[in-house]
Design a protein around this motif. Sequence first.
Motif, mmCIF file in Angstrom:
data_model
loop_
_atom_site.group_PDB
_atom_site.id
_atom_site.type_symbol
_atom_site.label_atom_id
_atom_site.label_comp_id
_atom_site.label_asym_id
_atom_site.label_seq_id
_atom_site.Cartn_x
_atom_site.Cartn_y
_atom_site.Cartn_z
ATOM 1 N N ILE A 144 15.286 37.214 60.712
ATOM 2 C CA ILE A 144 16.300 38.382 60.466
ATOM 3 C C ILE A 144 17.674 37.860 59.740
ATOM 4 N N GLY A 145 17.968 38.253 58.550
ATOM 5 C CA GLY A 145 18.953 38.106 57.885
ATOM 6 C C GLY A 145 19.979 39.080 58.105
ATOM 7 N N ASN A 155 30.145 34.846 66.888
ATOM 8 C CA ASN A 155 30.359 33.408 67.579
ATOM 9 C C ASN A 155 29.050 32.925 68.063
ATOM 10 N N GLN A 156 28.849 31.700 68.219
ATOM 11 C CA GLN A 156 27.861 30.819 68.450
ATOM 12 C C GLN A 156 28.141 29.938 70.068
ATOM 13 N N VAL A 157 29.387 30.313 70.330
ATOM 14 C CA VAL A 157 29.732 29.234 71.642
ATOM 15 C C VAL A 157 29.056 30.099 72.896
ATOM 16 N N LYS A 158 28.962 29.289 73.958
ATOM 17 C CA LYS A 158 28.224 29.666 74.931
ATOM 18 C C LYS A 158 28.991 31.019 75.811
ATOM 19 N N SER A 159 30.189 31.014 75.689
ATOM 20 C CA SER A 159 30.881 32.093 76.269
ATOM 21 C C SER A 159 30.832 33.544 75.589
ATOM 22 N N THR A 178 19.682 31.174 69.314
ATOM 23 C CA THR A 178 20.922 31.008 68.469
ATOM 24 C C THR A 178 20.592 31.567 66.989
ATOM 25 N N PHE A 179 21.623 31.210 66.175
ATOM 26 C CA PHE A 179 21.188 31.617 64.726
ATOM 27 C C PHE A 179 21.833 30.543 63.914
ATOM 28 N N SER A 180 21.594 30.375 62.589
ATOM 29 C CA SER A 180 22.002 29.347 61.825
ATOM 30 C C SER A 180 22.796 30.201 60.711
ATOM 31 N N LEU A 181 23.610 29.472 60.017
ATOM 32 C CA LEU A 181 24.694 30.230 59.145
ATOM 33 C C LEU A 181 24.439 29.620 57.839
ATOM 34 N N ASN A 186 31.160 29.131 49.784
ATOM 35 C CA ASN A 186 31.731 28.383 50.459
ATOM 36 C C ASN A 186 32.785 28.800 51.583
ATOM 37 N N ARG A 187 32.253 30.192 52.006
ATOM 38 C CA ARG A 187 33.122 30.720 52.937
ATOM 39 C C ARG A 187 32.366 30.214 54.447
ATOM 40 N N THR A 188 33.459 30.392 55.570
ATOM 41 C CA THR A 188 33.235 29.947 56.804
ATOM 42 C C THR A 188 32.969 31.077 57.658
ATOM 43 N N ASN A 189 32.515 30.767 59.003
ATOM 44 C CA ASN A 189 32.178 31.611 60.196
ATOM 45 C C ASN A 189 33.144 31.084 60.917
#
Length: 202
Positions: A144-145, A155-159, A178-181, A186-189
């Motif tokens: 799913i995109g 956020n990908q962190v465990k909390s 989890t998910f990939s980016l 060149n934008r960031t998450n």
Amino acid sequence: VEAFARPTEETSAAVAQWLSDNDVESKTLTPAGDWISFTVPVGKANQMLRADFSVFTHLNSGKEAIRTLEYSLPEGLNRHVNLIAPTTFFSRPLRSGPVMSLKNAVLPEVFTVEGRHLSYVPCAGHRALYNIPTTPAVNTNNKIGVAGFDNQFANQVKSCSPIIFLKALRPDMPANTTFSLTSVDNRTNSQTLSQAGIEADL
């Protein structure tokens, strides 16, 4: 796709000659060469496009934009050019945050995970809003995109979600899901929790 979008040699030559005749330099924006960019003063744009560029103001926001109500190209060139922008296109000013109005909105509930009190929209509500199937996909390669806009960061962190979401609401799925980016331009998450936004971690 590039081969399909690439202009013919005749088109490229015609546009290049028009720009050269007006002492204008341009740069190519796409690999196919179907979009180019050039910058000229308003007076020059009026001359080249037989236009009347003026300042228009959006009444509600006060945002200003330089646009024209019409423009034209020299005879013979219009069959080589689909459009020039920004000219006659008036877009709404960008809003400051996501806005959503639902006729049958699903109210959030509260649950506790690892000592944290969090609100969420029940899974049934998400499935109804986004038409998500209730049964797992048969093809394990399905993906799913989700596109991110308006300074919303997942956020990908465990909390944070999706770990908390899966632990509380989808225990049938692996906790390490989890998910990939995929970055565009060149934008960031951002992974700073305070910057996640109000909608990114649905």
